[in-house]
Design an enzyme around this catalytic site. Sequence first.
Site, PDB file in Angstrom:
ATOM      1  N   SER A 152       0.797  -1.223   0.000  1.00  0.00           N
ATOM      2  CA  SER A 152       0.000   0.000   0.000  1.00  0.00           C
ATOM      3  C   SER A 152       0.833   1.278   0.000  1.00  0.00           C
ATOM      4  O   SER A 152       0.278   2.376  -0.016  1.00  0.00           O
ATOM      5  CB  SER A 152      -0.931   0.011   1.214  1.00  0.00           C
ATOM      6  OG  SER A 152      -0.169  -0.085   2.387  1.00  0.00           O
TER       7      SER A 152
ATOM      8  N   ARG B 267      -6.690   9.155 -10.219  1.00  0.00           N
ATOM      9  CA  ARG B 267      -7.316   9.469  -8.921  1.00  0.00           C
ATOM     10  C   ARG B 267      -6.217   9.844  -7.910  1.00  0.00           C
ATOM     11  O   ARG B 267      -5.213   9.154  -7.760  1.00  0.00           O
ATOM     12  CB  ARG B 267      -8.097   8.246  -8.417  1.00  0.00           C
ATOM     13  CG  ARG B 267      -8.735   8.414  -7.041  1.00  0.00           C
ATOM     14  CD  ARG B 267      -7.853   7.925  -5.909  1.00  0.00           C
ATOM     15  NE  ARG B 267      -8.529   7.907  -4.617  1.00  0.00           N
ATOM     16  CZ  ARG B 267      -7.918   7.694  -3.461  1.00  0.00           C
ATOM     17  NH1 ARG B 267      -6.614   7.501  -3.419  1.00  0.00           N
ATOM     18  NH2 ARG B 267      -8.599   7.680  -2.344  1.00  0.00           N
ATOM     19  N   VAL B 268      -6.411  10.948  -7.242  1.00  0.00           N
ATOM     20  CA  VAL B 268      -5.499  11.352  -6.168  1.00  0.00           C
ATOM     21  C   VAL B 268      -6.301  11.388  -4.885  1.00  0.00           C
ATOM     22  O   VAL B 268      -7.428  11.902  -4.863  1.00  0.00           O
ATOM     23  CB  VAL B 268      -4.867  12.732  -6.474  1.00  0.00           C
ATOM     24  CG1 VAL B 268      -4.101  13.258  -5.273  1.00  0.00           C
ATOM     25  CG2 VAL B 268      -3.938  12.632  -7.682  1.00  0.00           C
TER      26      VAL B 268
ATOM     27  N   THR C 140      -5.074   8.132   7.625  1.00  0.00           N
ATOM     28  CA  THR C 140      -5.050   6.961   6.761  1.00  0.00           C
ATOM     29  C   THR C 140      -6.474   6.455   6.636  1.00  0.00           C
ATOM     30  O   THR C 140      -7.291   6.665   7.537  1.00  0.00           O
ATOM     31  CB  THR C 140      -4.097   5.875   7.291  1.00  0.00           C
ATOM     32  OG1 THR C 140      -4.177   4.724   6.443  1.00  0.00           O
ATOM     33  CG2 THR C 140      -4.418   5.457   8.713  1.00  0.00           C
ATOM     34  N   GLY C 141      -6.754   5.801   5.524  1.00  0.00           N
ATOM     35  CA  GLY C 141      -8.122   5.333   5.307  1.00  0.00           C
ATOM     36  C   GLY C 141      -8.625   5.807   3.958  1.00  0.00           C
ATOM     37  O   GLY C 141      -7.835   6.192   3.091  1.00  0.00           O
TER      38      GLY C 141
ATOM     39  N   THR D  94       1.677   6.989   0.078  1.00  0.00           N
ATOM     40  CA  THR D  94       0.756   5.879  -0.184  1.00  0.00           C
ATOM     41  C   THR D  94       0.684   5.560  -1.669  1.00  0.00           C
ATOM     42  O   THR D  94       0.994   6.426  -2.513  1.00  0.00           O
ATOM     43  CB  THR D  94      -0.670   6.236   0.308  1.00  0.00           C
ATOM     44  OG1 THR D  94      -1.505   5.083   0.230  1.00  0.00           O
ATOM     45  CG2 THR D  94      -1.297   7.344  -0.527  1.00  0.00           C
TER      46      THR D  94
ATOM     47  N   THR E 152      -1.759   3.744   4.419  1.00  0.00           N
ATOM     48  CA  THR E 152      -0.856   4.868   4.183  1.00  0.00           C
ATOM     49  C   THR E 152       0.092   4.970   5.343  1.00  0.00           C
ATOM     50  O   THR E 152      -0.300   4.711   6.482  1.00  0.00           O
ATOM     51  CB  THR E 152      -1.673   6.181   4.122  1.00  0.00           C
ATOM     52  OG1 THR E 152      -2.417   6.202   2.915  1.00  0.00           O
ATOM     53  CG2 THR E 152      -0.800   7.420   4.163  1.00  0.00           C
TER      54      THR E 152
HETATM   55  C1  SD4 Z   1      -5.950   7.220  -0.049  1.00  0.00           C
HETATM   56  N1  SD4 Z   1      -5.709   7.613   2.303  1.00  0.00           N
HETATM   57  O1  SD4 Z   1      -5.345   7.287  -1.104  1.00  0.00           O
HETATM   58  C2  SD4 Z   1      -5.191   6.861   1.195  1.00  0.00           C
HETATM   59  C3  SD4 Z   1      -5.231   5.398   1.379  1.00  0.00           C
HETATM   60  C4  SD4 Z   1      -5.076   4.936   2.780  1.00  0.00           C
HETATM   61  O2  SD4 Z   1      -5.476   3.426   4.450  1.00  0.00           O
HETATM   62  O3  SD4 Z   1      -4.600   5.528   3.621  1.00  0.00           O
HETATM   63  N2  SD4 Z   1      -5.542   3.845   3.182  1.00  0.00           N
HETATM   64  O4  SD4 Z   1      -7.168   7.383   0.026  1.00  0.00           O
END
Ligand code: SD4
Length: 344
Positions: free
Chosen positions: A86, A216-217, A239-240, A206, A188
């Site tokens: 990831s 996509r950002v 994160t998420g 990430t 992330t």
């Molecule tokens: C995103 N926040 O690109 C990042 C992915 C992530 O746990 O953190 N996932 O949306």
Amino acid sequence: MQACSRRGFLSTGVMAVAGGSMMSNPTAQAQQKGLIAAKKPVFVATWNFGKPANEASLRRYTEGGSLLDAIEEGIRLTEADKSNASVGAGGKPAANGKVQLDACIMNGPGSKAGSVGGIEDIMHPISVARAVMEKTPHVMLVGEGARAFAIDQGFAPANLLTPEEHDAWKTWKKENQSLEVGEDNHDTIALVGLDGEGNLAGGCSTSGLAYKLPGRVGDSPILGSGLYVDNEIGAAGATGVGENVMRFCGSFMVVEYMRQGLHPEDACAETIRRIARLDGRPIEELHINFIAVDKQGRFGAAGTGKGFPYAVTYPGYSQVLQSKALSQRAIGIEGGNAPIDQQP
Ligand code: SD4
């Protein structure tokens, strides 16, 4: 009010110590729970993989690096780890099979920042973000422009797609092709730190959501969303599911709650509650998590559903902790910071 729960716990804890029922070093225990200032420098990072990253940061700082050097070093460790699907090399690709990386870095003094979005073929986007900050008049570069800048700066192009992730992508293309935004297809590294002089900095990196639409950002490279540092107050990272953070300037919101006097853990929790209220969906469906450290060196985290693991490291201490968990059934629930891994 929920936000005061940790202070309530602290006073209970202090009373328990007075009664002789707690461990013999209450100061160390309160530091390990983030209730009082940690020893400095202190590093706080998302997920289990944040622990080796924090430790690399602490090592770099101890060897004479700046706080920013330390943050960059910790994140580079995660980016180079191909077993981590990831972040950086080994990350899951976008729907077109290309790994597209997002990263940013921010320094408290002067509020300097740099960022890259959707960069391809470069293993260390955190270092490119730092180069954007230090070597250009800009804050953010994206896509092909970011890649060209990196190569111009001497970053070697590399194939970031591992054979395992290539096979997984081929299977996804054959069997599925849906874009599921859930708990398991993203992560992330956000890493924030406070140094011995009381300055703050942070970084975030990430590969974003697995099989995202090309281009996509997410929140991670967006200052104020995936990361924010205010040298007067504190630093926060996320994160998420980025779509559920970037519509709300999530990390900026955490810092603003700390400015209003909330403890970092309460600031993270209050941010999630406010996002859930505005979004309207049950908290469990948001899949968002925040970490924070304040100017004093207190730290905390909160996440949706069962919460999430995060790592805290300072001289003599390095630990993965469980964040505060927020769910719809019992908003604000269990206090966080129970140790997950006792290994130093
Ligand atoms: C995103 N926040 O690109 C990042 C992915 C992530 O746990 O953190 N996932 O949306």
